[in-house]
Design a protein around this motif. Sequence first.
Motif, PDB file in Angstrom:
ATOM      1  N   PHE A 189      56.822   5.464 -25.696  1.00  0.00           N
ATOM      2  CA  PHE A 189      58.161   4.553 -25.721  1.00  0.00           C
ATOM      3  C   PHE A 189      59.276   5.503 -25.303  1.00  0.00           C
ATOM      4  CE2 PHE A 189      62.088   3.899 -28.191  1.00  0.00           C
ATOM      5  CZ  PHE A 189      62.232   2.393 -27.768  1.00  0.00           C
ATOM      6  N   TRP A 190      59.484   6.726 -25.958  1.00  0.00           N
ATOM      7  CA  TRP A 190      60.440   7.678 -25.320  1.00  0.00           C
ATOM      8  C   TRP A 190      60.346   8.026 -23.902  1.00  0.00           C
ATOM      9  CZ3 TRP A 190      64.934   6.775 -27.713  1.00  0.00           C
ATOM     10  CH2 TRP A 190      64.920   6.665 -29.098  1.00  0.00           C
ATOM     11  N   LEU A 191      59.344   8.379 -23.443  1.00  0.00           N
ATOM     12  CA  LEU A 191      58.957   8.816 -22.200  1.00  0.00           C
ATOM     13  C   LEU A 191      59.046   7.661 -21.206  1.00  0.00           C
ATOM     14  CD1 LEU A 191      57.071  11.777 -22.872  1.00  0.00           C
ATOM     15  CD2 LEU A 191      59.261  11.831 -22.513  1.00  0.00           C
ATOM     16  N   GLY A 192      58.766   6.494 -21.633  1.00  0.00           N
ATOM     17  CA  GLY A 192      58.710   5.312 -20.548  1.00  0.00           C
ATOM     18  C   GLY A 192      57.318   5.122 -20.066  1.00  0.00           C
ATOM     19  N   SER A 193      56.153   5.340 -20.950  1.00  0.00           N
ATOM     20  CA  SER A 193      54.837   4.948 -20.381  1.00  0.00           C
ATOM     21  C   SER A 193      54.864   3.546 -20.078  1.00  0.00           C
ATOM     22  CB  SER A 193      53.978   5.380 -21.642  1.00  0.00           C
ATOM     23  OG  SER A 193      52.735   4.899 -21.214  1.00  0.00           O
ATOM     24  N   ASN A 194      53.864   3.249 -18.984  1.00  0.00           N
ATOM     25  CA  ASN A 194      53.804   1.862 -18.567  1.00  0.00           C
ATOM     26  C   ASN A 194      52.540   1.457 -19.114  1.00  0.00           C
ATOM     27  OD1 ASN A 194      52.050   3.179 -16.971  1.00  0.00           O
ATOM     28  ND2 ASN A 194      52.959   2.647 -15.070  1.00  0.00           N
ATOM     29  N   GLY A 195      51.756   2.043 -19.942  1.00  0.00           N
ATOM     30  CA  GLY A 195      50.636   1.359 -20.211  1.00  0.00           C
ATOM     31  C   GLY A 195      49.531   1.850 -19.650  1.00  0.00           C
ATOM     32  N   TRP A 196      49.476   2.626 -18.646  1.00  0.00           N
ATOM     33  CA  TRP A 196      48.521   3.011 -17.842  1.00  0.00           C
ATOM     34  C   TRP A 196      48.394   4.635 -17.664  1.00  0.00           C
ATOM     35  CZ3 TRP A 196      45.205  -0.179 -14.702  1.00  0.00           C
ATOM     36  CH2 TRP A 196      45.475  -1.635 -15.065  1.00  0.00           C
ATOM     37  N   VAL A 197      47.231   5.062 -17.485  1.00  0.00           N
ATOM     38  CA  VAL A 197      47.030   6.699 -16.968  1.00  0.00           C
ATOM     39  C   VAL A 197      46.602   6.912 -15.547  1.00  0.00           C
ATOM     40  CG1 VAL A 197      47.025   7.501 -19.398  1.00  0.00           C
ATOM     41  CG2 VAL A 197      44.877   6.730 -18.120  1.00  0.00           C
ATOM     42  N   THR A 198      46.589   7.622 -14.956  1.00  0.00           N
ATOM     43  CA  THR A 198      46.133   7.797 -13.494  1.00  0.00           C
ATOM     44  C   THR A 198      45.575   9.257 -13.650  1.00  0.00           C
ATOM     45  OG1 THR A 198      48.014   6.356 -12.751  1.00  0.00           O
ATOM     46  CG2 THR A 198      46.939   7.581 -11.185  1.00  0.00           C
ATOM     47  N   TYR A 199      44.297   8.965 -12.923  1.00  0.00           N
ATOM     48  CA  TYR A 199      43.621  10.261 -12.542  1.00  0.00           C
ATOM     49  C   TYR A 199      43.593  10.597 -11.213  1.00  0.00           C
ATOM     50  CZ  TYR A 199      41.568   9.214 -17.058  1.00  0.00           C
ATOM     51  OH  TYR A 199      41.383   8.916 -18.413  1.00  0.00           O
ATOM     52  N   PHE A 200      43.872  11.918 -10.882  1.00  0.00           N
ATOM     53  CA  PHE A 200      43.870  12.321  -9.420  1.00  0.00           C
ATOM     54  C   PHE A 200      42.839  13.494  -9.411  1.00  0.00           C
ATOM     55  CE2 PHE A 200      48.082  10.851 -10.392  1.00  0.00           C
ATOM     56  CZ  PHE A 200      48.312  10.230  -9.444  1.00  0.00           C
ATOM     57  N   TRP A 201      41.974  13.757  -8.397  1.00  0.00           N
ATOM     58  CA  TRP A 201      40.943  14.620  -8.364  1.00  0.00           C
ATOM     59  C   TRP A 201      40.539  14.995  -6.960  1.00  0.00           C
ATOM     60  CZ3 TRP A 201      39.867  10.104  -9.836  1.00  0.00           C
ATOM     61  CH2 TRP A 201      38.619   9.297  -9.351  1.00  0.00           C
ATOM     62  N   GLN A 202      39.744  16.052  -6.713  1.00  0.00           N
ATOM     63  CA  GLN A 202      39.166  16.472  -5.654  1.00  0.00           C
ATOM     64  C   GLN A 202      37.723  16.511  -5.469  1.00  0.00           C
ATOM     65  OE1 GLN A 202      41.641  20.215  -5.936  1.00  0.00           O
ATOM     66  NE2 GLN A 202      39.849  20.750  -4.505  1.00  0.00           N
ATOM     67  N   GLY A 203      37.186  16.422  -4.394  1.00  0.00           N
ATOM     68  CA  GLY A 203      35.525  16.541  -4.511  1.00  0.00           C
ATOM     69  C   GLY A 203      34.883  15.152  -4.424  1.00  0.00           C
ATOM     70  N   ASP A 204      33.835  14.907  -5.499  1.00  0.00           N
ATOM     71  CA  ASP A 204      33.170  13.895  -5.492  1.00  0.00           C
ATOM     72  C   ASP A 204      33.922  12.630  -5.843  1.00  0.00           C
ATOM     73  OD1 ASP A 204      31.327  11.839  -5.923  1.00  0.00           O
ATOM     74  OD2 ASP A 204      30.153  13.064  -7.572  1.00  0.00           O
ATOM     75  N   LYS A 205      33.666  11.664  -4.963  1.00  0.00           N
ATOM     76  CA  LYS A 205      34.497  10.434  -5.293  1.00  0.00           C
ATOM     77  C   LYS A 205      33.994   9.695  -6.442  1.00  0.00           C
ATOM     78  CE  LYS A 205      36.317   6.248  -2.686  1.00  0.00           C
ATOM     79  NZ  LYS A 205      35.884   5.616  -1.538  1.00  0.00           N
ATOM     80  N   ASN A 206      32.801   9.638  -6.613  1.00  0.00           N
ATOM     81  CA  ASN A 206      32.271   9.117  -7.755  1.00  0.00           C
ATOM     82  C   ASN A 206      32.231  10.139  -9.010  1.00  0.00           C
ATOM     83  OD1 ASN A 206      31.466   6.868  -6.217  1.00  0.00           O
ATOM     84  ND2 ASN A 206      29.912   8.108  -5.363  1.00  0.00           N
ATOM     85  N   GLU A 207      33.030  10.837  -9.235  1.00  0.00           N
ATOM     86  CA  GLU A 207      33.084  11.603 -10.363  1.00  0.00           C
ATOM     87  C   GLU A 207      33.475  11.040 -11.585  1.00  0.00           C
ATOM     88  OE1 GLU A 207      33.079  15.365 -12.601  1.00  0.00           O
ATOM     89  OE2 GLU A 207      33.021  15.191 -10.555  1.00  0.00           O
ATOM     90  N   MET A 208      34.337   9.960 -11.589  1.00  0.00           N
ATOM     91  CA  MET A 208      34.811   9.074 -12.812  1.00  0.00           C
ATOM     92  C   MET A 208      34.021   8.058 -13.281  1.00  0.00           C
ATOM     93  SD  MET A 208      37.496  10.646 -13.783  1.00  0.00           S
ATOM     94  CE  MET A 208      38.845  11.789 -13.476  1.00  0.00           C
ATOM     95  N   GLY A 209      32.782   7.620 -12.318  1.00  0.00           N
ATOM     96  CA  GLY A 209      31.953   6.506 -12.471  1.00  0.00           C
ATOM     97  C   GLY A 209      32.813   5.469 -12.508  1.00  0.00           C
ATOM     98  N   GLU A 210      33.881   5.160 -11.897  1.00  0.00           N
ATOM     99  CA  GLU A 210      34.449   3.951 -12.234  1.00  0.00           C
ATOM    100  C   GLU A 210      34.503   3.181 -10.576  1.00  0.00           C
ATOM    101  OE1 GLU A 210      35.712   2.007 -14.405  1.00  0.00           O
ATOM    102  OE2 GLU A 210      35.549   3.725 -16.073  1.00  0.00           O
ATOM    103  N   LYS A 211      35.159   2.283 -10.507  1.00  0.00           N
ATOM    104  CA  LYS A 211      35.175   1.512  -9.131  1.00  0.00           C
ATOM    105  C   LYS A 211      36.524   1.391  -8.769  1.00  0.00           C
ATOM    106  CE  LYS A 211      31.041  -1.651  -9.450  1.00  0.00           C
ATOM    107  NZ  LYS A 211      30.804  -2.986  -9.382  1.00  0.00           N
ATOM    108  N   ASN A 212      37.099   0.860  -7.624  1.00  0.00           N
ATOM    109  CA  ASN A 212      38.438   0.763  -7.147  1.00  0.00           C
ATOM    110  C   ASN A 212      39.184   2.093  -7.056  1.00  0.00           C
ATOM    111  OD1 ASN A 212      38.379  -1.952  -7.501  1.00  0.00           O
ATOM    112  ND2 ASN A 212      38.617  -2.062  -9.681  1.00  0.00           N
ATOM    113  N   ILE A 213      38.636   3.052  -6.422  1.00  0.00           N
ATOM    114  CA  ILE A 213      39.045   4.306  -6.261  1.00  0.00           C
ATOM    115  C   ILE A 213      39.681   4.442  -5.002  1.00  0.00           C
ATOM    116  CG2 ILE A 213      38.545   6.780  -6.086  1.00  0.00           C
ATOM    117  CD1 ILE A 213      37.505   5.745  -8.602  1.00  0.00           C
TER     118      ILE A 213
END
Length: 249
Positions: A189-213
């Motif tokens: 609330f105080w810091l202004g979160s928009n209800g989402w988190v975003t991950y950033f990484w290098q290396g294997d694109k499928n590291e997170m096991g998710e689509k829409n990368i």
Amino acid sequence: MKPYLVFRLYGPMASWGLPAVGGDRQTAVYPSRSAILGLLGAAMGIKRDDEQGLKALQLSVDIGLKQMVPSSLSRDYHTTQVPSSKSKVVYRTRKSELSQVKLNTILSSRDYRCDGLWVVAISLTNAAILNLASLQSALQRPVYSLSLGRKSCPLALPVMPIILDSCSLKTALDTTFPSITSTEQTDGFWLGSNGWVTYFWQGDKNEMGEKNILTTHPWDEPINRSRWQFTQRPSHQLSLPIQQREGDE
């Protein structure tokens, strides 16, 4: 699955440099690889002209990030007075620079991210010379003051580095740290979160096991520190709603 060194970054202002165009000094929304390498180097006491030490650090670590709060953009109209360029003249202090008869004014704008909150996960490469324990110790007792991209952007909270045993990158980045306010919800609330988190990484694109990368190629891999030269590298990005991250849905 591998061990990770995990820590957090928070401050009222941060600046994650992008390629400068003219007088504009823009900032990315999340810490660049070069910025995290600079922060680790400062913690370990590696001087800026120690190319061997900086290269060893660069080759030793892979970096993953999670943006907890996107932060807000602030732009500073910046003016600087400098003397005319003279060959073979070295000004040892700022006072000696300003004592010159003829001064020129440089106009520029500098961008900052305000109230951003990020989690950083460090893993070792196959060519690593360093180890996670030494990096953790350096972050706990840094040789030089740590900052968020620029010296004018100090940390507002301890980074609290911890070493995790063998786990996935997502598990490491989902590490829970003490809330900044009273709870994680009021942090948002105080810091202004928009209800989402975003991950950033290098290396294997499928590291997170998710689509829409989303894959981008930021210019933040250092080539030559003294000349401020960088090259591109592949970086993967995934945004998830907080409810999905926490398992509420």
